[in-house]
Structure formats: C-alpha cells, structure tokens
Design a protein around this motif. Structure first.
Motif, PDB file in Angstrom:
ATOM      1  N   UNK A  72      38.657 -45.697 100.604  1.00 29.44           N
ATOM      2  CA  UNK A  72      38.624 -45.862  99.024  1.00 29.44           C
ATOM      3  C   UNK A  72      38.086 -47.268  99.160  1.00 29.44           C
ATOM      4  N   UNK A  73      38.708 -48.214  99.760  1.00 24.11           N
ATOM      5  CA  UNK A  73      37.905 -49.537  99.839  1.00 24.11           C
ATOM      6  C   UNK A  73      36.548 -49.714  99.810  1.00 24.11           C
ATOM      7  N   UNK A  74      36.023 -48.767 100.720  1.00 25.62           N
ATOM      8  CA  UNK A  74      34.419 -48.825 100.905  1.00 25.62           C
ATOM      9  C   UNK A  74      33.956 -48.198  99.746  1.00 25.62           C
ATOM     10  N   UNK A  75      34.704 -47.234  99.095  1.00 24.77           N
ATOM     11  CA  UNK A  75      34.118 -46.497  97.944  1.00 24.77           C
ATOM     12  C   UNK A  75      33.992 -47.335  96.649  1.00 24.77           C
ATOM     13  N   UNK A  76      34.905 -48.274  96.672  1.00 26.88           N
ATOM     14  CA  UNK A  76      35.037 -49.234  95.531  1.00 26.88           C
ATOM     15  C   UNK A  76      33.955 -50.308  95.571  1.00 26.88           C
TER      16      UNK A  76
END
Length: 325
Positions: free
Chosen positions: A186-190
């Motif tokens: 999720x952090x990489x997606x953001x």
C-alpha cells in the motif's frame, strides 16, 4: 545423477546445516567454514547440471546466510559500524535480492498506473496531490520556476523536516510488512501513483525537463531508498506467510532482524537526499544543466551501485576467500 537423487542424497545435510546456522549451533568457525565449502560445491554442481532447478535458489540463500555467519565469527579489526555497511548489510541485501526486484516491479507498476490515470482523468492529479499543491505549482510554472515550492523555508529547517518525514515513511513501509506485505504494498502504491501523477503534471504543462533536473537532484536517492525500504517490508511479510523449514515465530524473528538491517542500510541515503533537497535543489535553476544532471547521475549511480552491484561483489569475494580455505 538425476536431480531427485541429488536432492535426496543431500537434503538431510542441508537441513541440518540450515538449522545450525539459524540456531547458532556452530562453536568452531573452522567447522562452519568447512561445511560452507561443501555447500558451495553442491551449489556449483546444481548450477552446472540442473540450471533451471528451484534448488539453486534455496542453496544460494543458504550460502548467503552461511557466509554472513562466517563473517561475524571472524575476528574483525575494523570498526563495527563501518563493517556493517561495508560487508554485513550488502550480504543481507544479496541474500534477499529478489525482494528488491519485487519492490521495484510493484513500485513502477503503480507509477505507470499514476501516469495513465492522470492522462485519462483531468481531476486525478488534484485528487492525488491536493488542490493547494497543484495550484501553487501551476502558479510557479507560470512564473517560470516550476520547482519553486522546494525553495521555501530555511535550508536547515527544510533538511530536518524532509529527512525526518522520509525516515518515517521508510520505517512505516517496513513495519506495515507485518500485514503479510500488504501494508508495504500500500505504501509503495501511494508513492508510486503519486510519482506518476506528479511527473505527468509537469509533462502536461511542458516543463518536464525543468522538473527532472530540479526535483531528481534529491529524488534519485529518496525514491530509490523508499523502494529498498519496501523490499524490507516485503521480506517481513514473507517471513510470516512462508516460514519454510522454520516455525512461524522463528521465521518472523529472522525476517525482523534481516529486514531491520536492510532498513537501516538506507538511512545514510535518506539523510543525503534530505540534505540535497534542503541545500541544493533550491538552486537548481541557477545551475548549469551539466551540473544538475551530473548530480542526478552521480547520486543515482552511488545508490544503485550499493544496492544492486556491490552486494554481488561482496558475495563473490567472500565465497572465493572461503573456497580457498
């Protein structure tokens, strides 16, 4: 010898060696080095006769963990902190290099999604970056200084605020890996979607080159470090989901220990990126093009070398040293 027979013949030896490595059951460094040589011989045999076998990956990881142990049991005259970044961290990075590959693939997939979404939805950039940021950036573009937003505040104030924020993002990315890697994803997606939308905005306004030679002065190390920190988080998640021959608790402990070391190895680069953003990026417009491009290429080369090339060099060096025993 058929692959099945090769595995059956050596499986018990490998498992015993693996347990001994992770439970510190080797009291004699010479015994550890001797068994390590046998392991390397098995790895070489497998690479020669079973080049597409999954057993090669297993033996590679076991060998990487073994020479970490060998390295730590040797008497070291060098400074402990220096030896961490010089040898220990690169060995761990080499051992878990596939997670770095996964993190880059995930990140750039989301960068692509960010670009495509921004290109097909005029409201997407504002949704991702925020109305205030977009409006101020557009005003700065009209004034002829697309990256003026990075020139506000004091040098030291900007450096400290940016550095602590980036360190927080990296630590959060790692800790979120405890949710089976989904939190890290999720952090990489953001960050990936944000980067894609961000760069598309400058491309759309016709100032892509101006944004690149300004923002990427610090962005090369900053973004690269975020991806490596994401790899540490994915490793943590994998240690919970795929314990292999260990109990889930043992695997988790190993994942935490090795993941933290990978995370810590990024800190000097994160701090360097904060310094560049606080003290150098603000002067990008006044720099000749060759200087700004040179800084970008140098910073990108340094962090790429450390995480993508240097670990293999350390691995081969130590393997060669102990194979000669």
């Amino acid at each position: 010898m058929r692959e099945v027979a090769f595995i059956k013949q050596n499986k018990e030896k490998w498992l015993n060696f693996e347990k001994a490595i992770f439970h510190n059951q080797f009291k004699d460094p010479d015994d550890l080095a001797s068994q390590y040589i046998h392991l390397i011989n098995d790895l070489s045999f497998a690479q020669t006769y079973y080049p597409k076998s999954k057993i090669i990956n297993y033996l590679n990881q076991l060998a990487a963990k073994a020479f970490q142990k060998i390295y730590r049991t040797k008497r070291q005259d060098t400074n402990r902190i220096l030896s961490f970044w010089k040898t220990e961290a690169p060995l761990i990075v080499f051992q878990y290099r596939r997670y770095i590959a996964y993190a880059f693939i995930i990140f750039f997939c989301f960068v692509t999604i960010g670009v495509i979404s921004a290109a097909n939805d005029t409201t997407f950039v504002r949704l991702i970056l925020g109305e205030d940021y977009v409006n101020r950036t557009l005003e700065n573009i009209q004034k002829g200084d697309p990256v003026a937003i990075y020139k506000t505040g004091s040098n030291w104030g900007g450096f400290l605020a940016i550095t602590f924020n980036n360190l927080f993002v990296g630590i959060k990315s790692f800790i979120y890996g405890i949710f089976g890697g989904l939190g890290t994803g999720f952090v990489l997606m953001q960050n990936g979607i944000m980067l894609g939308a961000f760069q598309y905005m400058f491309q759309q306004e016709g100032v892509f080159w101006e944004s690149v030679r300004g923002i990427w002065i610090h962005g090369a190390m900053e973004i690269f470090a975020i991806v490596i920190e994401g790899a540490a988080g994915l490793l943590l998640g994998a240690s919970i989901l795929f314990p292999k021959t260990f109990t889930r608790i043992e695997s988790f402990k190993i994942g935490v220990k090795d993941g933290v070391k990978i995370l810590i190895s990024t800190f000097p680069f994160t701090i360097a990126a904060g310094f560049l953003e606080g003290f150098v990026t603000r002067y990008s417009n006044a720099m000749p093009h060759f200087l700004s491009v040179g800084i970008i290429l140098i910073t990108l080369s340094i962090i790429s070398y450390y995480f993508l090339i240097y670990p293999t060099i350390v691995f081969k060096k130590i393997t060669k040293n102990y194979a000669a025993l």
